[in-house]
Scaffold this motif. Structure first.
Motif, mmCIF file in Angstrom:
data_model
loop_
_atom_site.group_PDB
_atom_site.id
_atom_site.type_symbol
_atom_site.label_atom_id
_atom_site.label_comp_id
_atom_site.label_asym_id
_atom_site.label_seq_id
_atom_site.Cartn_x
_atom_site.Cartn_y
_atom_site.Cartn_z
ATOM 1 N N ALA A 7 0.835 -1.201 0.000
ATOM 2 C CA ALA A 7 0.000 0.000 0.000
ATOM 3 C C ALA A 7 0.871 1.253 0.000
ATOM 4 N N GLY A 8 0.576 2.151 -0.910
ATOM 5 C CA GLY A 8 1.305 3.416 -0.973
ATOM 6 C C GLY A 8 2.573 3.379 -1.804
ATOM 7 N N VAL A 9 2.983 2.191 -2.245
ATOM 8 C CA VAL A 9 4.185 2.096 -3.078
ATOM 9 C C VAL A 9 3.852 2.495 -4.508
ATOM 10 N N GLN A 10 4.598 3.424 -5.047
ATOM 11 C CA GLN A 10 4.390 3.850 -6.425
ATOM 12 C C GLN A 10 5.183 2.940 -7.360
ATOM 13 N N LEU A 11 4.512 2.432 -8.384
ATOM 14 C CA LEU A 11 5.104 1.476 -9.302
ATOM 15 C C LEU A 11 5.213 2.077 -10.702
ATOM 16 N N ASP A 12 6.325 1.818 -11.358
ATOM 17 C CA ASP A 12 6.469 2.208 -12.757
ATOM 18 C C ASP A 12 6.003 1.097 -13.685
ATOM 19 N N VAL A 13 6.334 -0.154 -13.332
ATOM 20 C CA VAL A 13 6.004 -1.309 -14.166
ATOM 21 C C VAL A 13 5.463 -2.430 -13.297
ATOM 22 N N ALA B 10 -3.240 -1.138 -10.529
ATOM 23 C CA ALA B 10 -3.344 -0.096 -11.562
ATOM 24 C C ALA B 10 -3.313 1.305 -10.962
ATOM 25 N N ASP B 11 -3.947 1.478 -9.812
ATOM 26 C CA ASP B 11 -4.013 2.808 -9.204
ATOM 27 C C ASP B 11 -2.676 3.250 -8.618
ATOM 28 N N GLN B 12 -1.717 2.325 -8.495
ATOM 29 C CA GLN B 12 -0.411 2.670 -7.939
ATOM 30 C C GLN B 12 0.640 2.914 -9.015
ATOM 31 N N LEU B 13 0.228 2.857 -10.283
ATOM 32 C CA LEU B 13 1.170 3.079 -11.373
ATOM 33 C C LEU B 13 1.383 4.568 -11.600
ATOM 34 N N THR B 14 2.647 4.957 -11.620
ATOM 35 C CA THR B 14 3.051 6.332 -11.936
ATOM 36 C C THR B 14 4.259 6.243 -12.855
ATOM 37 N N GLY B 15 4.719 7.362 -13.334
ATOM 38 C CA GLY B 15 5.921 7.321 -14.172
ATOM 39 C C GLY B 15 5.674 6.577 -15.467
ATOM 40 N N ARG B 16 6.349 5.433 -15.656
ATOM 41 C CA ARG B 16 6.241 4.664 -16.898
ATOM 42 C C ARG B 16 4.820 4.163 -17.132
ATOM 43 N N LYS B 17 4.139 3.739 -16.102
ATOM 44 C CA LYS B 17 2.754 3.257 -16.192
ATOM 45 C C LYS B 17 2.600 2.125 -17.208
ATOM 46 N N VAL B 18 3.324 1.036 -16.988
ATOM 47 C CA VAL B 18 3.278 -0.113 -17.882
ATOM 48 C C VAL B 18 2.834 -1.352 -17.121
#
Length: 222
Positions: free
Chosen positions: A67-73, A114-122
């Motif tokens: 929870a709260g971790v931002q993911l690129d991929v 999906a809601d934690q995707l930022t940056g690359r968003k893949v």
């Protein structure tokens, strides 16, 4: 620091992904089903999370842990081959187990993160050329073929449903790789296959969402 979540990261292709992304300076979050299988992932520079992605409740617990971790991929790598799949000997329960891991799990993982995707968003799923209907010229392998074709459809549908959020969803085939699943006769090493797939993941954009790529960057037919 860019961050990737890799399912099935304890061995084979998933572990090689973890090694290469960690070496490139990424934060690597990897799942294993058995906590005793986490040591190679940890040694490779990844953070180990125990989860069975074929179990939606386990995916929900993984979401809570991250929870709260931002993911690129988000990389759906976990997959199984299944039992004897020749015509006349397909076990129904075994067939459905392959479908749960190879096709349903990527959908549930996408829903969770999906809601934690930022940056690359893949969001990418490792499927197989054996999931291509157009390329099926040899038959057999019913459960595996069906599950990978279903996974491809999941990714195409995610591309449509998540495009408005700026999320790119693709399917990627690793080729025939020397792993426990691929066998010793396979022409590609895990390092070669993963290096190629990483190049694909590095270059894709929203314009590529919904496509099916080979590890060498070529687009495959459905």
């Amino acid at each position: 620091m860019p961050t990737i979540l890799i399912t099935g990261a304890g061995r084979g292709i998933g572990l090689e992904f973890a090694r290469q992304y960690a070496a490139a300076g990424w934060r690597v979050l990897g799942t294993v089903r058995d906590p005793l299988a986490g040591r190679p992932l940890s040694d490779a520079g990844g953070e180990v999370y125990v989860a069975d992605v074929a179990d939606p409740a386990s995916v929900a617990r993984l979401k809570g842990a991250l929870a709260g971790v931002q993911l690129d991929v988000v990389l759906n790598n976990a997959g199984i081959y299944g039992q004897d799949q020749s015509f006349g000997s397909v076990d129904a329960d075994a067939f459905m187990a392959v479908m749960r891991t190879n096709a349903l799990a990527p959908l549930k993982v996408a829903e969770a993160f999906a809601d934690q995707l930022t940056g690359r968003k893949v969001i990418a799923t490792i499927t197989s050329l054996m999931g291509s209907i157009a390329e099926n010229s040899s038959g057999n392998f019913y459960a595996y073929r069906a599950s990978k074709a279903a996974a491809n459809m999941v990714m195409k549908t995610l591309a449509l449903d998540l495009g408005s959020r700026g999320i790119t969803a693709i399917a990627v085939s690793p080729g025939w790789v020397r792993t426990d699943m691929g066998g010793a006769e396979a022409p590609l090493s895990p390092a070669e296959a993963v290096s190629g797939m990483r190049a694909v993941l590095d270059k894709v954009s929203l314009n590529d969402s919904g496509k099916f790529f080979h590890f060498d960057g070529s687009e495959l037919p459905w």
